[in-house]
Design an enzyme around this catalytic site. Structure first.
Site, PDB file in Angstrom:
ATOM      1  CB  CYS A 180      -1.025   0.025   1.121  1.00 60.34           C
ATOM      2  SG  CYS A 180      -1.938  -1.450   1.443  1.00 60.34           S
TER       3      CYS A 180
ATOM      4  NE  ARG B 210      -2.820  -4.506  -2.999  1.00 62.28           N
ATOM      5  CZ  ARG B 210      -2.151  -4.080  -1.808  1.00 62.28           C
ATOM      6  NH1 ARG B 210      -2.259  -2.762  -1.309  1.00 62.28           N
ATOM      7  NH2 ARG B 210      -1.566  -4.472  -0.860  1.00 62.28           N
TER       8      ARG B 210
HETATM    9  C1  BEZ Z   1       0.624  -4.742   1.793  1.00 66.53           C
HETATM   10  O1  BEZ Z   1       1.751  -4.789   1.859  1.00 66.53           O
HETATM   11  O2  BEZ Z   1       0.087  -3.678   1.416  1.00 66.53           O
HETATM   12  C2  BEZ Z   1      -0.156  -5.757   2.339  1.00 66.53           C
HETATM   13  C3  BEZ Z   1       0.168  -6.938   1.832  1.00 66.53           C
HETATM   14  C4  BEZ Z   1      -0.591  -8.085   2.283  1.00 66.53           C
HETATM   15  C5  BEZ Z   1      -1.866  -7.623   2.914  1.00 66.53           C
HETATM   16  C6  BEZ Z   1      -2.083  -6.554   3.263  1.00 66.53           C
HETATM   17  C7  BEZ Z   1      -1.550  -5.623   2.954  1.00 66.53           C
END
Ligand code: BEZ
Length: 228
Positions: free
Chosen positions: A55, A138
Site C-alpha cells: 500500500c 485493492r
Molecule cells: C501490503 O503490503 O500492502 C499488504 C500485503 C498483504 C496484505 C495486506 C497488505
C-alpha cells in the site's frame, strides 16, 4: 453480484450504475461523494491497511502521478478501513522516511477516507470475505463527470496495482467518449482506434468506402484521431 455481510446481502455496484452516495471524513476534510466531484472524473480506490508495504508503494506512486491525473480532469480519492489518526500518521511517515524507486519525500495531497465502520467499503463491494473480512481488497472505481461508474478493477491483497494501466484506462475512456470510438487491445494514446461495428448493411458499405477509415473487413475498421 452481491456480497453477504453479517447475513445482510449487499449488492455490488456495477459498470453503468450511479456511484453510491456517502459522506465521509478524510485526511483533507469532509467530503460528500460523488456530489463534490460533479464535472470531474474520479478514481476511488481502496487499500487493505495503513502501514503496510505494498500500500505504501501504491500511495507514493499515486501521489507522484497526481498532477498527471489532475491534468486529465481526474481526482484521486483513497479509502481504507483504518481511522483518521492512523491515516495521518502513516502519510507523515511516508513523507519523512520512505524511499521507493526514485521517490522520496512524497506528500500525499489527495483525500484518504477513514472508514472504520466499513460503511463505504461495504457499499462499494470492497470487502470481499473470501480474500479478507477485515480489510478492503485493492478496488479501483473509475467514476465519470456525471457520477456514473465506468470501470471497476479489483486486485487481491498481495498484488500492487499497475498505475500506467490506470492512466491508460482513463485516457481510453475519455477518448472513447470524445470521438465515439473504441480502443483495441493494448491501445496507447496516439495509436489508431476502432470504429464501432456497423449496425446496418448501408453503414457497412459506407464505411468500407470512407476515406478516413481503414477496413480489413466490414466489421473490422480502424482510423487515426487528430493529434492532441
Ligand atoms: C501490503 O503490503 O500492502 C499488504 C500485503 C498483504 C496484505 C495486506 C497488505
Amino acid at each position: 453480484m452481491e456480497t453477504i455481510f453479517e447475513n445482510q446481502i449487499i449488492p455490488m455496484p456495477r459498470i453503468g450504475d450511479k456511484a453510491p452516495e456517502f459522506k465521509a471524513v478524510t485526511t483533507q476534510g469532509n467530503i460528500d461523494f460523488p456530489k463534490d466531484y460533479n464535472g470531474k472524473w474520479v478514481i476511488l480506490f481502496s487499500h487493505p491497511a495503513d502501514f503496510t508495504p505494498v500500500c505504501t508503494t501504491e500511495f507514493m506512486t499515486f501521489a507522484k502521478m497526481e498532477k498527471e491525473f489532475s491534468d486529465l480532469n481526474c481526482s484521486l480519492v483513497g479509502l481504507s478501513v483504518d481511522g483518521l489518526y492512523s491515516h495521518i500518521a502513516w502519510l507523515r511517515t511516508i513523507k519523512e522516511k520512505i524511499e521507493f524507486r526514485d521517490m522520496k519525500n512524497i506528500e500525499v495531497k489527495f483525500p484518504l477516507i477513514e472508514d472504520i465502520t466499513m460503511e463505504v467499503a461495504r457499499k462499494y463491494g470492497m470487502i470481499q470475505p473470501g480474500e479478507s473480512s477485515t480489510k478492503a481488497v485493492r478496488a479501483v472505481f473509475f467514476i465519470d463527470p456525471n457520477g456514473i461508474i465506468r470501470a471497476i478493477i479489483y486486485y487481491p491483497l498481495s498484488l500492487g496495482r499497475n498505475f500506467d494501466e490506470l492512466k491508460r484506462a482513463l485516457i481510453a475512456m475519455q477518448t472513447a467518449d470524445k470521438y465515439a470510438i473504441a480502443t483495441p487491445a493494448d491501445w496507447r494514446p496516439g495509436e489508431d482506434v476502432i470504429v464501432p461495428p456497423a449496425g446496418s448493411c448501408g453503414v457497412a458499405k459506407e464505411r468500407m468506402e470512407a476515406e478516413d477509415v481503414k477496413c480489413k473487413d466490414w466489421f473490422f475498421c480502424t482510423k487515426s484521431l487528430p493529434l492532441n
